[in-house]
Every structure is written in structure tokens, then in C-alpha cells.
Write a protein that holds these residues in place. Structure first.
Motif, mmCIF file in Angstrom:
data_model
loop_
_atom_site.group_PDB
_atom_site.id
_atom_site.type_symbol
_atom_site.label_atom_id
_atom_site.label_comp_id
_atom_site.label_asym_id
_atom_site.label_seq_id
_atom_site.Cartn_x
_atom_site.Cartn_y
_atom_site.Cartn_z
ATOM 1 N N UNK A 5 0.815 -1.210 0.000
ATOM 2 C CA UNK A 5 0.000 0.000 0.000
ATOM 3 C C UNK A 5 0.850 1.262 0.000
ATOM 4 N N UNK A 6 1.919 1.231 0.771
ATOM 5 C CA UNK A 6 2.827 2.390 0.826
ATOM 6 C C UNK A 6 3.537 2.581 -0.516
ATOM 7 N N UNK A 7 3.927 1.489 -1.141
ATOM 8 C CA UNK A 7 4.578 1.564 -2.453
ATOM 9 C C UNK A 7 3.622 2.134 -3.492
ATOM 10 N N UNK A 8 2.384 1.694 -3.476
ATOM 11 C CA UNK A 8 1.390 2.200 -4.422
ATOM 12 C C UNK A 8 1.143 3.691 -4.187
ATOM 13 N N UNK A 10 3.276 5.845 -2.879
ATOM 14 C CA UNK A 10 4.491 6.528 -3.328
ATOM 15 C C UNK A 10 4.507 6.642 -4.849
ATOM 16 N N UNK A 11 4.166 5.563 -5.542
ATOM 17 C CA UNK A 11 4.151 5.581 -7.002
ATOM 18 C C UNK A 11 3.089 6.530 -7.554
ATOM 19 N N UNK A 12 1.989 6.704 -6.832
ATOM 20 C CA UNK A 12 0.964 7.662 -7.243
ATOM 21 C C UNK A 12 1.527 9.075 -7.256
ATOM 22 N N UNK A 18 5.724 13.239 -12.397
ATOM 23 C CA UNK A 18 6.287 12.995 -13.724
ATOM 24 C C UNK A 18 5.389 13.520 -14.837
ATOM 25 N N UNK A 19 4.101 13.654 -14.557
ATOM 26 C CA UNK A 19 3.175 14.160 -15.574
ATOM 27 C C UNK A 19 3.564 15.570 -16.025
ATOM 28 N N UNK A 20 4.267 16.299 -15.181
ATOM 29 C CA UNK A 20 4.708 17.657 -15.523
ATOM 30 C C UNK A 20 5.882 17.654 -16.504
ATOM 31 N N UNK A 24 9.860 12.569 -19.683
ATOM 32 C CA UNK A 24 10.256 11.606 -18.650
ATOM 33 C C UNK A 24 9.213 10.490 -18.590
ATOM 34 N N UNK A 25 9.513 9.329 -19.138
ATOM 35 C CA UNK A 25 8.515 8.259 -19.181
ATOM 36 C C UNK A 25 8.290 7.629 -17.813
ATOM 37 N N UNK A 26 7.061 7.317 -17.526
ATOM 38 C CA UNK A 26 6.706 6.616 -16.287
ATOM 39 C C UNK A 26 6.529 5.135 -16.610
#
Length: 67
Positions: A5-8, A10-12, A18-20, A24-26
Motif C-alpha cells: 500500500x505504501x509503495x502504491x 508513493x508511485x501515485x 512525472x506528468x509535468x 520523462x517516461x513513467x
């Protein structure tokens, strides 16, 4: 489950930041979604096992700009 859950979470945050930066590919969370328990080392129950390392190398290479 807390670690996942913490990893998810963090990735959010990473995905939003990164959308900015369009150049930079995600990785679309491929490393989170590809690992199974059998790919975690029995020595410390944290690091990838040999098969986990191979799976990680495959999935990261496949989703990189080099593939």
C-alpha cells in the motif's frame, strides 16, 4: 500489505509529478505489478531472489527506452 500500500501511494505521487515532464517516461508501476512472493529472497524476505532479479531485469528492460 502495508508495504504494498505504501509503495502504491508513493508511485501515485511519482506519477503525478512525472506528468509535468512529458519527456520523462513513467513505468506504469510494472515492477510493483510483476513481482510475486516466490520472487522474494528467503534470506531476508526483502530483496529479490535470483528468479526475482531476472524478472525485474526483464520487465524494466522491456519498459525502458532501450528495448
Amino acid at each position: 500489505m502495508r508495504t504494498r500500500g505504501r509503495t502504491i501511494a508513493f508511485n501515485t505521487v511519482l506519477r503525478e509529478e512525472w506528468a509535468a515532464y512529458p519527456l520523462c517516461p513513467y513505468d506504469d508501476d510494472v515492477t510493483v505489478n510483476q513481482f510475486s512472493r516466490s520472487q522474494i529472497s528467503k534470506l531476508d524476505y526483502f530483496h529479490p531472489s535470483l528468479s526475482g532479479q531476472a524478472a525485474l531485469a526483464h520487465v524494466t528492460w522491456t519498459h525502458s527506452w532501450w528495448s
